[in-house]
Motif scaffolding. Structure first.
Motif, mmCIF file in Angstrom:
data_model
loop_
_atom_site.group_PDB
_atom_site.id
_atom_site.type_symbol
_atom_site.label_atom_id
_atom_site.label_comp_id
_atom_site.label_asym_id
_atom_site.label_seq_id
_atom_site.Cartn_x
_atom_site.Cartn_y
_atom_site.Cartn_z
ATOM 1 N N PRO A 60 51.285 5.115 65.178
ATOM 2 C CA PRO A 60 52.672 4.656 64.995
ATOM 3 C C PRO A 60 53.262 5.077 63.654
ATOM 4 N N GLN A 61 52.406 5.374 62.691
ATOM 5 C CA GLN A 61 52.921 5.787 61.382
ATOM 6 C C GLN A 61 53.574 7.166 61.437
ATOM 7 N N ALA A 62 53.135 7.983 62.381
ATOM 8 C CA ALA A 62 53.664 9.346 62.472
ATOM 9 C C ALA A 62 54.564 9.563 63.680
ATOM 10 N N TYR A 63 54.315 8.821 64.778
ATOM 11 C CA TYR A 63 54.995 9.143 66.042
ATOM 12 C C TYR A 63 55.682 7.938 66.679
ATOM 13 N N GLN A 64 56.099 6.982 65.867
ATOM 14 C CA GLN A 64 56.764 5.789 66.392
ATOM 15 C C GLN A 64 58.014 6.139 67.193
ATOM 16 N N ARG A 65 58.678 7.244 66.833
ATOM 17 C CA ARG A 65 59.941 7.611 67.477
ATOM 18 C C ARG A 65 59.768 7.958 68.954
ATOM 19 N N PHE A 66 58.532 8.248 69.383
ATOM 20 C CA PHE A 66 58.299 8.625 70.770
ATOM 21 C C PHE A 66 57.867 7.438 71.638
ATOM 22 N N ARG A 67 57.703 6.275 71.045
ATOM 23 C CA ARG A 67 57.243 5.098 71.784
ATOM 24 C C ARG A 67 58.160 4.732 72.952
ATOM 25 N N PRO A 68 59.499 4.702 72.761
ATOM 26 C CA PRO A 68 60.370 4.296 73.890
ATOM 27 C C PRO A 68 60.199 5.176 75.126
ATOM 28 N N SER A 69 59.986 6.469 74.922
ATOM 29 C CA SER A 69 59.846 7.375 76.072
ATOM 30 C C SER A 69 58.647 7.002 76.921
ATOM 31 N N PHE A 70 57.521 6.689 76.288
ATOM 32 C CA PHE A 70 56.311 6.342 77.030
ATOM 33 C C PHE A 70 56.409 4.934 77.623
ATOM 34 N N ASN A 71 57.151 4.056 76.960
ATOM 35 C CA ASN A 71 57.394 2.737 77.551
ATOM 36 C C ASN A 71 58.162 2.877 78.868
ATOM 37 N N LEU A 72 59.186 3.723 78.868
ATOM 38 C CA LEU A 72 59.995 3.926 80.072
ATOM 39 C C LEU A 72 59.202 4.591 81.189
ATOM 40 N N ALA A 73 58.153 5.346 80.828
ATOM 41 C CA ALA A 73 57.323 6.011 81.838
ATOM 42 C C ALA A 73 56.192 5.117 82.333
ATOM 43 N N GLY A 74 56.191 3.843 81.910
ATOM 44 C CA GLY A 74 55.204 2.895 82.410
ATOM 45 C C GLY A 74 53.859 2.955 81.717
ATOM 46 N N PHE A 75 53.817 3.493 80.499
ATOM 47 C CA PHE A 75 52.557 3.582 79.763
ATOM 48 C C PHE A 75 52.280 2.311 78.959
ATOM 49 N N GLU A 76 51.021 1.982 78.875
ATOM 50 C CA GLU A 76 50.557 0.977 77.924
ATOM 51 C C GLU A 76 50.209 1.737 76.646
ATOM 52 N N ILE A 77 50.838 1.371 75.536
ATOM 53 C CA ILE A 77 50.673 2.118 74.291
ATOM 54 C C ILE A 77 49.692 1.392 73.380
ATOM 55 N N ILE A 78 48.658 2.102 72.978
ATOM 56 C CA ILE A 78 47.651 1.549 72.083
ATOM 57 C C ILE A 78 47.854 2.171 70.714
ATOM 58 N N ASP A 79 48.215 1.347 69.741
ATOM 59 C CA ASP A 79 48.453 1.851 68.386
ATOM 60 C C ASP A 79 47.132 2.217 67.725
ATOM 61 N N CYS A 80 47.086 3.438 67.179
ATOM 62 C CA CYS A 80 45.892 3.916 66.478
ATOM 63 C C CYS A 80 46.321 4.485 65.134
ATOM 64 N N PRO A 81 46.606 3.619 64.156
ATOM 65 C CA PRO A 81 47.057 4.101 62.847
ATOM 66 C C PRO A 81 45.925 4.800 62.095
ATOM 67 N N ALA A 82 46.305 5.567 61.077
ATOM 68 C CA ALA A 82 45.310 6.255 60.263
ATOM 69 C C ALA A 82 44.460 5.239 59.516
ATOM 70 N N LEU A 83 43.146 5.483 59.497
ATOM 71 C CA LEU A 83 42.204 4.561 58.839
ATOM 72 C C LEU A 83 41.612 5.148 57.580
ATOM 73 N N THR A 84 41.854 6.426 57.331
ATOM 74 C CA THR A 84 41.304 7.070 56.138
ATOM 75 C C THR A 84 42.409 7.828 55.419
ATOM 76 N N SER A 85 42.127 8.247 54.208
ATOM 77 C CA SER A 85 43.111 8.997 53.429
ATOM 78 C C SER A 85 43.375 10.370 54.036
ATOM 79 N N GLU A 86 42.412 10.864 54.851
ATOM 80 C CA GLU A 86 42.597 12.154 55.510
ATOM 81 C C GLU A 86 43.421 12.044 56.787
ATOM 82 N N GLY A 87 43.800 10.826 57.185
ATOM 83 C CA GLY A 87 44.613 10.638 58.371
ATOM 84 C C GLY A 87 43.826 10.426 59.647
#
Length: 499
Positions: A65-92
């Protein structure tokens, strides 16, 4: 077939973006479009029951969500369950892979038996879970953008051709219809094919005093539009899909009894269809198709392109072009035929038909013919080993030099776009007599793009492109644990980048 879809969004989007930003955005902003293609058009992994249809009961998209939050509505409308996987390390680095694996294993033990697991990712870390699914007798379908490892490809029951996905599943907005021209352009793009088809159909219906049969329309398009293939129909898969994609109003299309197209203001309704059984005619058509395919493949010294076979079958019975005897596409039609020992390979562009039971001397002869083009037999042996492991095109050094020259000239004149550039370069190969397939051209262009080369920024001279292509071959060898000693490294240079 009950299916579960798992999309590693970051992996797919970044892979497509390296190839073309517009293509990546189409994937991200229109998941409903490619989901419809996946459900209705994508073949199902064998074995599959006759008449089975794919039902995607689980749709999960794993997204940072830190990089691609803007695409969330499109996948919601397509019936997807969205699992947030934010970066956990400094390398992303995100937790996408472990989350996907845990969810796949969880569904494996679910009370609902899922027959097919669809994974959108090129990450070879999913190889063990694909093998686990195979042990549990589940089918696996994979979309891997880029160059997936050999082990990853072998672990999937069905590997979605990424070029087919881009052409058929990601639909771009059509350009405005161009005014009619006296001469048809050579080698049109898919968009131009549709524009020309629309013009030809409108003209044919306008000139006709009665409804025009769709068989006649199909024959007209194949004869008048150079580059239109009867096995792919401008990348849409079938003649019906091509017709349905056109804005034909106010013309009316009827698909019954072979099909017609008419102008409701000028043409009367077609006569009611005769519902007498046509089993005899259908059986004769099937027998003729089988005999034709066997005959053409048997007398050919090399595999026969499916585009050529499709054109031949349509010339025997024009009604085939409408819906391929109720099968919808050429591929489904021929796969329903008993043409043994003939087999089909759909991995390349358009597919080929071949006879695996050819006498060994003919097979060896074909192999020797390919080797005879190489003046350096030691270089050929090393290149052949690399080709078998990495799937890098087994072109001679001279063909690579000429191909890179054509690519350099094309991107120097026209902005780069993977599919359009590939088609123009392939047309240039034909014009200059260079025997290089569209699939080989696309493989080279994709290799350069995935290696990080920007055709927009350059430089795009032959030396630079050849060096980066050789670096991509080395990278693929290392990934497959192919030993790169001094001799092999020099061989790659002599094979791909010697200018």
């Amino acid at each position: 077939m009950k299916s579960a879809l798992f999309v590693d969004f970051d992996n797919v989007y970044s892979g497509l973006r390296r190839l073309d930003q517009e293509t990546a955005d189409q994937f991200a902003r229109n998941p409903t479009v490619w989901m419809n293609w996946l459900i209705k058009s994508l073949e199902m992994p064998e074995p599959v029951s006759p008449g089975a249809k794919r039902r995607v009961l689980v749709r999960r998209c794993y997204l940072n969500p830190q990089a691609y939050q803007r695409f969330r509505p499109s996948f919601n409308l397509a019936g997807f369950e969205i699992i947030d996987c934010p970066a956990l390390t400094s390398e992303g680095k995100t937790s996408t892979d472990i989350n996907m694996v845990l969810d796949i294993v969880d569904l494996l033990q679910h009370e609902t038996r899922y027959d097919e697991f669809i994974v959108f990712s090129a990450d070879a870390d999913f190889t063990p879970v694909l093998r686990k699914l195979r042990r549990w007798d589940r089918r696996t379908t994979v979309l891997a953008i880029g160059f997936p490892s050999a082990a990853y490809r072998a672990s999937a029951d069905l590997l979605i051709d990424q070029d087919e996905f881009v052409r058929n599943a990601l639909i771009f907005e059509e350009s405005p219809v161009l005014p009619p021209t006296e001469a048809l352009p050579s080698g049109p793009s898919a968009s131009e094919c549709k524009q020309l088809a629309l013009q030809l159909i409108q003209q044919a219906v306008q000139e006709a005093t009665t409804p025009v049969s769709l068989a006649r329309i199909a024959s007209l398009l194949l004869n008048r539009i150079e580059g239109l293939d009867a096995s792919s129909w401008a990348g849409l898969g079938s003649f019906r899909a091509l017709i349905d994609s056109l804005r034909l109003d106010p013309l009316v299309v009827c698909w019954e009894s072979g099909g017609t197209i008419r102008d409701p203001q000028r043409h009367a309704l077609p006569a009611p269809p005769n519902h007498r059984p046509a089993n005899g005619k259908q059986a004769k058509l099937v027998d003729t198709a089988i005999e034709t395919i066997r005959s053409e493949v048997t007398k050919a010294s090399q595999p026969v392109s499916c585009g050529r076979l499709a054109t031949m079958l349509i010339s025997l019975d024009g009604n085939l072009a409408t819906d391929w005897a109720g099968k919808g596409t050429f591929r489904r039609f021929v796969e329903s035929l008993d043409v043994k020992p003939i087999e089909f390979n759909w991995n390349g562009s358009g597919g080929v038909a071949y006879d695996p039971s050819r006498p060994p001397d003919r097979i060896n002869q074909a192999s020797q013919t390919g080797a005879a083009e190489w003046t350096d037999k030691n270089l050929y042996n090393i290149a052949k080993q690399i080709h078998e492991v990495t799937d890098v095109p087994l072109l001679t050094p001279e063909k690579y030099r000429n191909l890179i020259t054509l690519i350099s000239k094309d991107v120097g004149k026209t902005p780069f776009h993977l599919m359009e550039t590939g088609k123009r370069v392939r047309d240039s190969c034909k014009e200059t007599g260079l025997p290089v397939s569209r699939a080989d051209v696309t493989h080279v262009l994709r290799g350069l793009s995935m290696r990080g080369h920007s055709f927009d920024d350059g430089p795009n001279d032959e030396t630079t492109l050849a060096k980066k292509l050789a670096d991509n071959v080395r990278s693929l060898c290392l990934r497959e644990q192919f030993v790169l000693d001094e001799q092999t490294d020099q061989a790659i240079h002599d094979w791909v980048s010697s200018q």
